[in-house]
Design a protein around this motif. Structure first.
Motif, PDB file in Angstrom:
ATOM      1  N   TYR A 249      -7.566   3.793  -0.938  1.00 59.27           N
ATOM      2  CA  TYR A 249      -8.285   3.611   0.325  1.00 59.27           C
ATOM      3  C   TYR A 249      -8.207   5.001   1.062  1.00 59.27           C
ATOM      4  O   TYR A 249      -7.251   5.717   0.886  1.00 59.27           O
ATOM      5  CB  TYR A 249      -7.598   2.734   1.207  1.00 59.27           C
TER       6      TYR A 249
ATOM      7  N   TRP B 103      -9.303   3.053   8.132  1.00 61.71           N
ATOM      8  CA  TRP B 103      -9.342   3.003   6.520  1.00 61.71           C
ATOM      9  C   TRP B 103     -10.848   2.653   6.110  1.00 61.71           C
ATOM     10  O   TRP B 103     -11.536   2.034   6.872  1.00 61.71           O
ATOM     11  CB  TRP B 103      -8.665   1.697   6.280  1.00 61.71           C
TER      12      TRP B 103
ATOM     13  N   ASP C 233      -4.913   3.970  12.985  1.00 57.94           N
ATOM     14  CA  ASP C 233      -5.273   4.162  11.717  1.00 57.94           C
ATOM     15  C   ASP C 233      -6.784   3.655  11.200  1.00 57.94           C
ATOM     16  O   ASP C 233      -6.723   2.269  11.858  1.00 57.94           O
ATOM     17  CB  ASP C 233      -4.588   3.450  10.858  1.00 57.94           C
TER      18      ASP C 233
ATOM     19  N   ARG D 210       0.835  -1.173   0.046  1.00 54.31           N
ATOM     20  CA  ARG D 210       0.018   0.047   0.048  1.00 54.31           C
ATOM     21  C   ARG D 210       0.727   1.252  -0.061  1.00 54.31           C
ATOM     22  O   ARG D 210       2.031   1.266   0.738  1.00 54.31           O
ATOM     23  CB  ARG D 210      -0.918   0.103   1.026  1.00 54.31           C
TER      24      ARG D 210
ATOM     25  N   GLN E 115      -8.199   7.285   4.585  1.00 53.31           N
ATOM     26  CA  GLN E 115      -7.324   6.889   5.647  1.00 53.31           C
ATOM     27  C   GLN E 115      -7.339   8.129   6.562  1.00 53.31           C
ATOM     28  O   GLN E 115      -7.321   9.537   6.274  1.00 53.31           O
ATOM     29  CB  GLN E 115      -6.004   6.680   5.509  1.00 53.31           C
TER      30      GLN E 115
END
Length: 115
Positions: free
Chosen positions: A94, A105, A103, A45, A96
């Motif tokens: 995504y 998402w 975190d 990612r 965020q």
């Protein structure tokens, strides 16, 4: 609870444009930096773009000059405008936020760039 919901993904031809939206809830949206990341199959990612509380922005090198991140605090929404799309932009995108040590998402939006 924090919730991030992406929308706007789909199939687009090379050179085309697409706009992704991320609707946020469960926190004080205006007080947090928001980000867009993407992940293609077999890849890590990676950061696409981020926008701070005062509007400062950061972009990944591969999208500079083509993508724009912006936010509408009144709508608790962050957007990613994608122009001049290339096949290598194909990925799941995504939304965020980092809040209180965690975190969060969204579920992801598939973007496919193909002729």
């Amino acid at each position: 609870q924090v919730q991030l919901v992406e929308s706007g993904g789909g199939l687009v031809q090379p050179g085309g444009s697409l706009r992704l939206s991320c609707a946020a809830s469960g926190f004080s949206f205006r007080l947090y930096t928001m980000g867009w990341y993407r992940q293609a199959p077999g890849n890590q990612r990676e950061l696409v773009a981020a926008i701070g509380t005062s509007g400062s922005t950061n972009y990944g090198d591969s999208v500079k000059g083509r993508f724009t991140i912006f936010r509408d605090n009144a709508k608790n929404t962050v957007y990613l405008q994608m122009n001049s799309l290339k096949p290598e932009d194909t990925a799941v995108y995504y939304c965020q936020v980092h809040r209180r040590g965690n975190d969060y998402w969204g579920q992801g939006a598939q973007v496919t760039v193909s002729s």
